[in-house]
Motif scaffolding. Structure first.
Motif, PDB file in Angstrom:
ATOM      1  N   THR A 109       1.002  -1.170   0.040  1.00  0.00           N
ATOM      2  CA  THR A 109      -0.159  -0.075   0.018  1.00  0.00           C
ATOM      3  C   THR A 109       0.933   1.263  -0.044  1.00  0.00           C
ATOM      4  N   LEU A 110       1.914   1.443   0.813  1.00  0.00           N
ATOM      5  CA  LEU A 110       2.798   2.276   0.771  1.00  0.00           C
ATOM      6  C   LEU A 110       3.587   2.809  -0.445  1.00  0.00           C
TER       7      LEU A 110
ATOM      8  N   LEU B 122      -2.024  -1.167 -10.458  1.00  0.00           N
ATOM      9  CA  LEU B 122      -2.920  -0.391  -9.533  1.00  0.00           C
ATOM     10  C   LEU B 122      -2.432   1.051  -9.707  1.00  0.00           C
ATOM     11  N   VAL B 123      -1.232   1.185  -9.689  1.00  0.00           N
ATOM     12  CA  VAL B 123      -0.510   2.774 -10.174  1.00  0.00           C
ATOM     13  C   VAL B 123      -1.085   3.273 -11.025  1.00  0.00           C
ATOM     14  N   LEU B 124      -0.797   2.640 -12.084  1.00  0.00           N
ATOM     15  CA  LEU B 124      -1.290   3.132 -13.578  1.00  0.00           C
ATOM     16  C   LEU B 124      -2.687   3.498 -13.673  1.00  0.00           C
ATOM     17  N   VAL B 125      -3.514   2.657 -12.815  1.00  0.00           N
ATOM     18  CA  VAL B 125      -5.045   3.148 -13.009  1.00  0.00           C
ATOM     19  C   VAL B 125      -5.200   4.500 -11.912  1.00  0.00           C
ATOM     20  N   TYR B 126      -4.715   4.344 -10.793  1.00  0.00           N
ATOM     21  CA  TYR B 126      -4.858   5.475  -9.914  1.00  0.00           C
ATOM     22  C   TYR B 126      -4.253   6.760 -10.536  1.00  0.00           C
ATOM     23  N   SER B 127      -3.136   6.878 -11.159  1.00  0.00           N
ATOM     24  CA  SER B 127      -2.674   7.928 -11.545  1.00  0.00           C
ATOM     25  C   SER B 127      -3.206   8.560 -12.762  1.00  0.00           C
ATOM     26  N   THR B 128      -3.474   7.705 -13.901  1.00  0.00           N
ATOM     27  CA  THR B 128      -4.320   8.131 -14.921  1.00  0.00           C
ATOM     28  C   THR B 128      -5.633   8.742 -14.762  1.00  0.00           C
TER      29      THR B 128
ATOM     30  N   GLY C 171      -5.698   8.995  -1.377  1.00  0.00           N
ATOM     31  CA  GLY C 171      -6.773   8.359  -2.206  1.00  0.00           C
ATOM     32  C   GLY C 171      -6.559   6.796  -2.351  1.00  0.00           C
ATOM     33  N   PRO C 172      -5.529   6.269  -2.875  1.00  0.00           N
ATOM     34  CA  PRO C 172      -5.452   4.761  -2.886  1.00  0.00           C
ATOM     35  C   PRO C 172      -5.076   4.056  -1.545  1.00  0.00           C
TER      36      PRO C 172
END
Length: 284
Positions: free
Chosen positions: A80-81, A148-154, A212-213
């Protein structure tokens, strides 16, 4: 004199009533937190055996020992971090540049692009969840942290770019033009002059992009499969879902540790956060 005494009595009654209401509100807010802290330091595995009066039982770190020995909590925390930190840096970098470009430069299709970004925010994220799942499947990004990083950032680009554009609009153009006169490039002026002026809003963006995430549940639950890849929200949920009732005090210990990054970040960025909320940026 009599009227003055009656007015004083009315004010005293009002103050007493307001004080009682405020005390009740404080108790309603603080009691769940105090109960969670108390349960996390209990030596009992059952939540039913804990007292409804916080801190009545013997102090113990047994639940924290169980948390790290009987579960993959450390891996969930680290996952998560990594996701939250990566999303924070990518979002701040991309959205700050996009917001500055939309604020200071004119180019073809500028307004249609900005309008399309607003339209995208009108639709709930649930609508595109299946499409996002298929895209991650095609990219072999299922059950991965970078997916997940790709989805959250975009997904954060449209709204946060507009947010940064609005703040950059309040910063005088003179400071960037002065940097141009001194020989700075547009990118150099942005980094050396504009970014320091927009520091409160950038810190606000960093905090919201991190939080957020951090405890998002739905999408990690959909994408992640193996226990070592799970995030805190998914791992803590499955800790008490469909199992015996001896995990709730351990769940309380895990939930309490979740708040550490929030507390640390908000203490560090409190001043800049208040400045951003108060809209202290300069205006032309």
């Amino acid at each position: 004199m009599k009227e003055k005494m009656e007015r004083t009595n009315k004010i005293s009654v009002s103050v007493v009533l307001l004080t009682i209401i405020l005390v009740i509100q404080v108790l309603l807010v603080l009691y769940p937190l105090a109960f969670t802290i108390s349960a996390s330091f209990s030596d009992s595995n059952s939540l039913a055996s804990t007292s409804i009066v916080p801190f009545k039982h013997k102090f113990s770190i047994y639940q924290y020992q169980r948390l790290f020995k009987e579960s993959n909590y450390f891996h969930w925390y680290l996952n998560t971090l990594i996701i939250a930190t990566s999303n924070m840096f990518i979002t701040v970098f991309v959205c700050s540049l996009c917001g500055y470009i939309f604020s200071r430069f004119t180019f073809p299709f500028r307004k249609p692009i900005m309008a399309s970004m607003i339209i995208l925010q009108m639709f709930p994220s649930f609508i595109g969840m299946i499409a996002t799942y298929v895209i991650l499947w095609k990219l072999n990004a299922l059950n991965t942290l970078w997916g997940l990083v790709l989805v959250y950032s975009t997904g954060s680009i449209p709204f946060n770019s507009w947010l940064m554009k609005g703040y950059f609009d309040t910063i005088p153009h003179d400071i960037a033009e002065a940097a141009y006169i001194d020989g700075a490039t547009p990118l150099g002026a942005f980094i050396k002059v504009v970014v320091p002026a927009a520091k409160p809003q950038i810190i606000f963006l960093a905090l919201t992009s991190f939080t957020g995430p951090w405890m998002d549940f739905i999408f990690p639950r959909l994408v992640l499969r193996t226990d070592s890849k799970k995030t805190l929200a998914v791992g803590l949920y499955e800790m008490i879902n469909g199992r015996a009732a001896d995990h709730f005090t351990m769940f309380a210990a895990g939930a309490l540790l979740v708040a550490i990054p929030f507390t640390f970040l908000f203490v560090l960025g409190q001043k800049s956060l208040l400045q951003s909320l108060a809209s202290t940026g300069g205006k032309e």
